[in-house]
Design a protein around this motif. Structure first.
Motif, PDB file in Angstrom:
ATOM      1  N   THR A   1       0.843  -1.187   0.000  1.00  0.00           N
ATOM      2  CA  THR A   1       0.000   0.000   0.000  1.00  0.00           C
ATOM      3  C   THR A   1       0.884   1.244   0.000  1.00  0.00           C
ATOM      4  OG1 THR A   1      -0.120  -0.038   2.423  1.00  0.00           O
ATOM      5  CG2 THR A   1      -1.900  -1.118   1.223  1.00  0.00           C
ATOM      6  N   VAL A   2       0.390   2.297  -0.582  1.00  0.00           N
ATOM      7  CA  VAL A   2       1.144   3.553  -0.643  1.00  0.00           C
ATOM      8  C   VAL A   2       1.224   4.155   0.761  1.00  0.00           C
ATOM      9  CG1 VAL A   2       1.261   5.871  -1.629  1.00  0.00           C
ATOM     10  CG2 VAL A   2       0.418   3.960  -3.009  1.00  0.00           C
ATOM     11  N   PRO A   3       2.427   4.315   1.309  1.00  0.00           N
ATOM     12  CA  PRO A   3       2.544   4.874   2.665  1.00  0.00           C
ATOM     13  C   PRO A   3       2.103   6.333   2.703  1.00  0.00           C
ATOM     14  CG  PRO A   3       4.710   4.651   1.648  1.00  0.00           C
ATOM     15  CD  PRO A   3       3.735   3.991   0.718  1.00  0.00           C
ATOM     16  N   ILE A   4       1.471   6.699   3.802  1.00  0.00           N
ATOM     17  CA  ILE A   4       0.973   8.071   3.970  1.00  0.00           C
ATOM     18  C   ILE A   4       2.016   8.948   4.657  1.00  0.00           C
ATOM     19  CG2 ILE A   4      -0.823   9.491   5.023  1.00  0.00           C
ATOM     20  CD1 ILE A   4      -2.707   7.119   4.811  1.00  0.00           C
ATOM     21  N   LYS A   5       2.607   8.427   5.707  1.00  0.00           N
ATOM     22  CA  LYS A   5       3.596   9.189   6.461  1.00  0.00           C
ATOM     23  C   LYS A   5       4.998   8.686   6.143  1.00  0.00           C
ATOM     24  CE  LYS A   5       0.524  10.154  10.370  1.00  0.00           C
ATOM     25  NZ  LYS A   5       0.356  10.030  11.838  1.00  0.00           N
ATOM     26  N   PRO A   6       5.980   9.580   6.104  1.00  0.00           N
ATOM     27  CA  PRO A   6       7.365   9.134   5.860  1.00  0.00           C
ATOM     28  C   PRO A   6       7.892   8.306   7.016  1.00  0.00           C
ATOM     29  CG  PRO A   6       7.304  11.470   6.411  1.00  0.00           C
ATOM     30  CD  PRO A   6       5.881  11.048   6.257  1.00  0.00           C
ATOM     31  N   ALA A   7       8.778   7.377   6.696  1.00  0.00           N
ATOM     32  CA  ALA A   7       9.374   6.511   7.717  1.00  0.00           C
ATOM     33  C   ALA A   7      10.617   7.136   8.350  1.00  0.00           C
ATOM     34  CB  ALA A   7       9.737   5.162   7.104  1.00  0.00           C
ATOM     35  N   GLY A   8      11.176   8.137   7.719  1.00  0.00           N
ATOM     36  CA  GLY A   8      12.374   8.765   8.270  1.00  0.00           C
ATOM     37  C   GLY A   8      12.881   9.833   7.318  1.00  0.00           C
ATOM     38  N   PRO A   9      13.909  10.544   7.715  1.00  0.00           N
ATOM     39  CA  PRO A   9      14.576  10.437   9.019  1.00  0.00           C
ATOM     40  C   PRO A   9      13.760  11.074  10.145  1.00  0.00           C
ATOM     41  CG  PRO A   9      15.584  12.174   7.713  1.00  0.00           C
ATOM     42  CD  PRO A   9      14.573  11.518   6.823  1.00  0.00           C
ATOM     43  N   LYS A  10      13.961  10.607  11.378  1.00  0.00           N
ATOM     44  CA  LYS A  10      13.249  11.140  12.539  1.00  0.00           C
ATOM     45  C   LYS A  10      13.932  12.442  12.962  1.00  0.00           C
ATOM     46  CE  LYS A  10      10.715   7.406  12.675  1.00  0.00           C
ATOM     47  NZ  LYS A  10       9.282   7.428  12.293  1.00  0.00           N
ATOM     48  N   ARG A  11      13.382  13.535  12.503  1.00  0.00           N
ATOM     49  CA  ARG A  11      14.061  14.813  12.668  1.00  0.00           C
ATOM     50  C   ARG A  11      14.123  15.263  14.124  1.00  0.00           C
ATOM     51  NH1 ARG A  11      11.284  17.776   7.373  1.00  0.00           N
ATOM     52  NH2 ARG A  11      12.580  16.709   5.810  1.00  0.00           N
ATOM     53  N   MET A  12      13.012  15.193  14.826  1.00  0.00           N
ATOM     54  CA  MET A  12      13.006  15.648  16.214  1.00  0.00           C
ATOM     55  C   MET A  12      13.916  14.777  17.080  1.00  0.00           C
ATOM     56  SD  MET A  12      11.261  18.351  16.352  1.00  0.00           S
ATOM     57  CE  MET A  12      11.256  18.484  18.132  1.00  0.00           C
ATOM     58  N   LEU A  13      13.862  13.466  16.863  1.00  0.00           N
ATOM     59  CA  LEU A  13      14.731  12.582  17.637  1.00  0.00           C
ATOM     60  C   LEU A  13      16.202  12.856  17.348  1.00  0.00           C
ATOM     61  CD1 LEU A  13      12.826   9.171  17.369  1.00  0.00           C
ATOM     62  CD2 LEU A  13      12.907  10.741  19.309  1.00  0.00           C
TER      63      LEU A  13
END
Length: 360
Positions: free
Chosen positions: A318-330
């Motif tokens: 399925t087409v992902p809705i949210k990016p998997a990374g990079p985790k900017r805040m972390l």
């Protein structure tokens, strides 16, 4: 002598806390700098998406006892399907297949297309021309590549000409690095208990990410089907050759018998009758051989179908809705914590004579 050896270093945490509090202005000066630099760096990194596909391949264990033993072993986290089975490549080795250069090269001709249609090309061209990179390090990479090209020998056209395809046996350095990048973006995991295969694909475009995951699933299934049925398909080709040969022989024998009967229709000589019977017997033998070969051919075709494994797709791409990374805040928080620890260690090391004392 014993007194000196019994001396122990004691850490005075109160002094450490007091020292760090006195140096708090240094932290207040460093934190904004680290925050700005880490933010500029991480926000310049292109975001990537992740798509996942799960499938369960058909078990190759046909025996009842073997299946029960495999089920019992799987309950303890063990897999013995590859030991007693007939396949050299069983699900446990599928992740190793994704490390194969030949398999990675076979993925380069996959057609990819993004959502708005601005990108529509093969995977090789997409990875070469449409990948985003951090604009901070891009000038350094270009400069390094330019300097490296000045001192490197010119690559042979056979190894570097993309129009002729990538040769997995003799790749150029750029093609090798490209394959390494694709290998890092594609992961395959095998669950020893359930034999479920999970394929995870990372890419900068969400639609292309889902397309790649589904295409790689199809390529994996096709590879396993080709492997499992290779012997049976060779048998089909062999018996098809025998059927064609026996049909030609039968046609020749039938034509010879028909011509002889037509030319000796009114002749009742015993030699003529004997010759006719010999031709008829030869025709029957050729006919029986032709029929037997056809039967064997149908049996081999049925064997191909029997050896063709079935795959159950447990989770489709399925087409992902949210990016998997990079985790900017972390990342930013991690850099702030790291800078804090480094400064604190530096202050403690510099003033270790006053912060550590010996206990007699």
């Amino acid at each position: 002598m014993n007194k000196e050896t019994d001396n122990k270093k004691i850490i005075d945490f109160n002094r450490i806390a007091k020292l760090l509090w006195e140096k708090r202005k240094v932290f207040f000066k460093v934190w904004p700098i680290v925050f700005v630099i880490s933010s500029v760096w991480i926000f310049s990194e292109p975001r990537y998406y992740s798509a996942e596909v799960s499938l369960a391949p058909e078990s190759n264990d046909g025996s009842v006892s073997g299946g029960g033993l495999s089920s019992l072993a799987s309950s303890f986290g063990l897999n013995i399907g590859g030991v007693g089975g007939h396949d050299a490549i069983y699900p446990l080795l599928y992740p190793e297949l994704f490390q194969s250069t030949e398999f990675i090269v076979s993925l380069l001709d996959i057609r990819v297309k993004n959502e708005d249609g601005s990108i529509e090309t093969d995977y090789y061209t997409y990875m070469r021309k449409f990948q985003k990179s951090n604009w901070i390090v891009k000038p350094f990479r270009l400069a390094t590549k330019y300097i490296k090209n000045l001192f490197s020998e010119k690559k042979s056209s056979a190894a570097s000409n993309a129009s002729k395809g990538v040769n997995p046996f003799h790749m150029s350095e750029d093609d090798f690095m490209l394959c390494q990048s694709i290998t890092d973006n594609i992961k395959c995991a095998h669950d020893k208990k359930t034999d479920v295969i999970t394929i995870t694909v990372k890419d900068q475009d969400p639609v292309i990410c889902a397309l790649l995951a589904d295409s790689i699933r199809y390529r994996l299934q096709n590879f396993i089907i080709q492997y499992r049925t290779s012997k049976a398909r060779l048998d089909v080709e062999y018996y098809q050759h025998l059927v064609d040969s026996s049909r030609v022989e039968y046609q020749k024998s039938a034509d010879a018998y028909s011509k002889y009967c037509d030319s000796h229709k009114d002749i009742l000589l015993q030699t003529s009758i004997q010759k006719r019977d010999e031709l008829e017997a030869d025709m029957e033998i050729k006919s029986n051989t032709y029929t037997a070969m056809q039967t064997q051919l149908q049996a081999m075709k049925a064997k191909v179908q029997e050896r063709t494994p079935a795959f159950t797709t447990l989770k489709s791409a399925t087409v992902p809705i949210k990016p998997a990374g990079p985790k900017r805040m972390l990342f930013v928080i991690g850099m702030l914590v790291l800078s804090t620890v480094c400064i604190a260690v530096w202050f403690i090391t510099k003033n270790r004579n006053t912060l550590f004392y010996e206990k007699v």
